[in-house]
Design an enzyme around this catalytic site. Sequence first.
Site, short mmCIF file in Angstrom:
data_model
loop_
_atom_site.label_atom_id
_atom_site.label_comp_id
_atom_site.label_asym_id
_atom_site.label_seq_id
_atom_site.Cartn_x
_atom_site.Cartn_y
_atom_site.Cartn_z
N HIS A 69 66.10 80.38 24.03
CA HIS A 69 64.98 79.62 24.59
C HIS A 69 63.86 80.52 25.09
O HIS A 69 62.76 80.04 25.36
CB HIS A 69 65.45 78.68 25.71
CG HIS A 69 64.73 77.35 25.65
ND1 HIS A 69 65.19 76.23 26.27
CD2 HIS A 69 63.58 76.99 25.04
CE1 HIS A 69 64.35 75.22 26.07
NE2 HIS A 69 63.37 75.66 25.30
N ASP A 92 66.52 69.88 28.48
CA ASP A 92 67.38 71.05 28.75
C ASP A 92 68.30 70.74 29.93
O ASP A 92 67.92 69.98 30.83
CB ASP A 92 66.46 72.23 29.11
CG ASP A 92 67.09 73.60 28.95
OD1 ASP A 92 66.35 74.55 28.62
OD2 ASP A 92 68.33 73.72 29.14
N HIS A 94 68.93 73.05 31.84
CA HIS A 94 68.37 74.06 32.76
C HIS A 94 66.85 73.96 32.82
O HIS A 94 66.21 73.47 31.89
CB HIS A 94 68.75 75.45 32.25
CG HIS A 94 70.19 75.61 31.93
ND1 HIS A 94 70.70 75.42 30.64
CD2 HIS A 94 71.26 75.92 32.70
CE1 HIS A 94 72.01 75.61 30.65
NE2 HIS A 94 72.38 75.92 31.87
N ASP A 96 64.84 76.74 33.21
CA ASP A 96 64.28 77.93 32.53
C ASP A 96 62.96 78.35 33.17
O ASP A 96 62.03 78.75 32.47
CB ASP A 96 64.09 77.65 31.03
CG ASP A 96 65.42 77.38 30.32
OD1 ASP A 96 65.39 77.15 29.09
OD2 ASP A 96 66.47 77.39 30.99
N HIS A 109 66.01 84.06 28.73
CA HIS A 109 66.10 82.65 28.30
C HIS A 109 66.10 81.69 29.50
O HIS A 109 65.91 80.49 29.34
CB HIS A 109 67.30 82.43 27.40
CG HIS A 109 68.63 82.48 28.09
ND1 HIS A 109 69.78 82.11 27.44
CD2 HIS A 109 69.00 82.85 29.33
CE1 HIS A 109 70.81 82.26 28.28
NE2 HIS A 109 70.34 82.71 29.44
N ASP A 200 66.29 72.20 24.07
CA ASP A 200 67.45 73.10 24.16
C ASP A 200 68.67 72.26 23.82
O ASP A 200 68.93 71.25 24.48
CB ASP A 200 67.54 73.64 25.59
CG ASP A 200 68.64 74.67 25.77
OD1 ASP A 200 68.45 75.60 26.57
OD2 ASP A 200 69.67 74.57 25.10
N ASP A 202 71.55 72.54 24.53
CA ASP A 202 72.51 72.36 25.62
C ASP A 202 72.14 71.21 26.56
O ASP A 202 72.85 70.92 27.53
CB ASP A 202 72.77 73.65 26.41
CG ASP A 202 71.60 74.10 27.28
OD1 ASP A 202 71.49 75.31 27.55
OD2 ASP A 202 70.78 73.26 27.73
N GLU A 245 68.84 77.43 21.03
CA GLU A 245 70.13 77.70 21.66
C GLU A 245 71.33 77.21 20.85
O GLU A 245 72.43 77.13 21.39
CB GLU A 245 70.15 77.16 23.11
CG GLU A 245 69.16 77.85 24.04
CD GLU A 245 69.54 79.30 24.41
OE1 GLU A 245 70.66 79.71 24.19
OE2 GLU A 245 68.66 80.00 24.93
N1 LIG Z 1 69.52 79.54 35.13
C1 LIG Z 1 70.35 80.48 34.41
C2 LIG Z 1 70.75 79.86 33.05
C3 LIG Z 1 69.64 79.84 32.06
C4 LIG Z 1 69.98 79.07 30.79
C5 LIG Z 1 68.96 79.29 29.72
B1 LIG Z 1 68.87 78.16 28.62
O1 LIG Z 1 68.45 76.93 29.23
O2 LIG Z 1 67.90 78.52 27.67
O3 LIG Z 1 70.13 77.93 28.02
C6 LIG Z 1 71.56 80.86 35.26
C7 LIG Z 1 72.54 79.79 35.42
N2 LIG Z 1 73.43 79.93 36.56
C8 LIG Z 1 73.62 81.33 37.02
C9 LIG Z 1 74.60 81.40 38.19
C10 LIG Z 1 75.93 80.79 37.83
C11 LIG Z 1 75.72 79.38 37.32
C12 LIG Z 1 74.74 79.36 36.19
C13 LIG Z 1 69.60 81.78 34.20
O4 LIG Z 1 70.21 82.69 33.63
O5 LIG Z 1 68.46 81.86 34.67
MN LIG Z 2 69.75 75.29 28.64
MN LIG Z 3 66.82 76.38 27.76
MN LIG Z 4 70.11 81.76 25.34
#
Ligand SMILES: N[C@](CCCC[B-](O)(O)O)(CCN1CCCCC1)C(=O)O
Ligand SMILES: [Mn+2]
Ligand SMILES: [Mn+2]
Ligand SMILES: [Mn+2]
Length: 278
Positions: A69, A92, A94, A96, A109, A200, A202, A245
């Site tokens: 992403h 999504d 998330h 992001d 991402h 995304d 997911d 993703e």
């Molecule tokens: N918010 C997260 C996940 C990002 C997902 C990216 B996507 O949407 O493109 O797939 C971190 C998520 N979070 C971290 C602490 C433990 C629980 C999960 C991050 O890494 O910033």
């Molecule tokens: Mn996501």
């Molecule tokens: Mn995403």
């Molecule tokens: Mn990714």
Amino acid sequence: MYEEIIKLSLSGCAVKDYGNLKFEDLPDDEPFGSTKRPRAVGLANKQVADAVQRVKNDGHTCVMLGGDHSLAIGSIHGHAACRPELKVVWVDAHADINTPLTSPTGNIHGQPMSYLIHELCAKIPHMPSFSWIKPCIAAKDIVYIGLRDVDPEEHYILKHLGIKTFSMTEVDSLGIAKVMEQTCDYISSKIKNPIHLSYDIDALDPSVAPATGTPVIGGLTYREGIYITEYLCQTGLLSAIDLVEVNPKQAKREEEVHWTANAAVDLVLGCFGRVREG
Ligand SMILES: N[C@](CCCC[B-](O)(O)O)(CCN1CCCCC1)C(=O)O
Ligand SMILES: [Mn+2]
Ligand SMILES: [Mn+2]
Ligand SMILES: [Mn+2]
């Protein structure tokens, strides 16, 4: 994903394949603070931005098949270069929207939106290979659908900027039809702006799309996921789509790859007019 192109062609869409972008591997791409692979991601997104700009200048609806992403940085940047009045629908689990300074993982991402939003500009440090990126959207131009795993810092940013969100709670309480109605009322209240749909995989429940890097339970059903694309398609405003993703390497068994890829194909077909009534 070539199946997508073939199926779209079969469904009567004129499809032009602009080919795969080749990203060079940068062996000594040291982290910038905690941010991983800044040069590889920055250079890749410059290529994506240039490619999306070419597609939009040719007058097409652009489909960017990811990949991570983080590629939405280039996709939205390139799209906004041609259509600065665009609105973003981000589907999504998330948000992001971590900045390099709030990210709990350093993975870009989880950060793409933070580089693109005017109101966050002052919070973004200068990173190698990111100097070409100019913020191109405002907080009011964004709607999120499907959120269910938002980091505390992201939640603060969303609230502080007043960004419109439909988390899975709202999907449950309103139903997806009302969510889409309210999404389009919100982004097209005054004029009919072009829509950038950044999808995304997911956002869908892992039972539907398991082959992805950050699966989160309690996601959209296949039907809800498809309804989003059908609804946005009928607005006639879809101008660019990211489908990201999908990651076969994350599948535990072969059939999970097929479930995920088939869902992705169906989402893209929904964006281009395939309806379930036949
Ligand atoms: N918010 C997260 C996940 C990002 C997902 C990216 B996507 O949407 O493109 O797939 C971190 C998520 N979070 C971290 C602490 C433990 C629980 C999960 C991050 O890494 O910033
Ligand atoms: Mn996501
Ligand atoms: Mn995403
Ligand atoms: Mn990714």
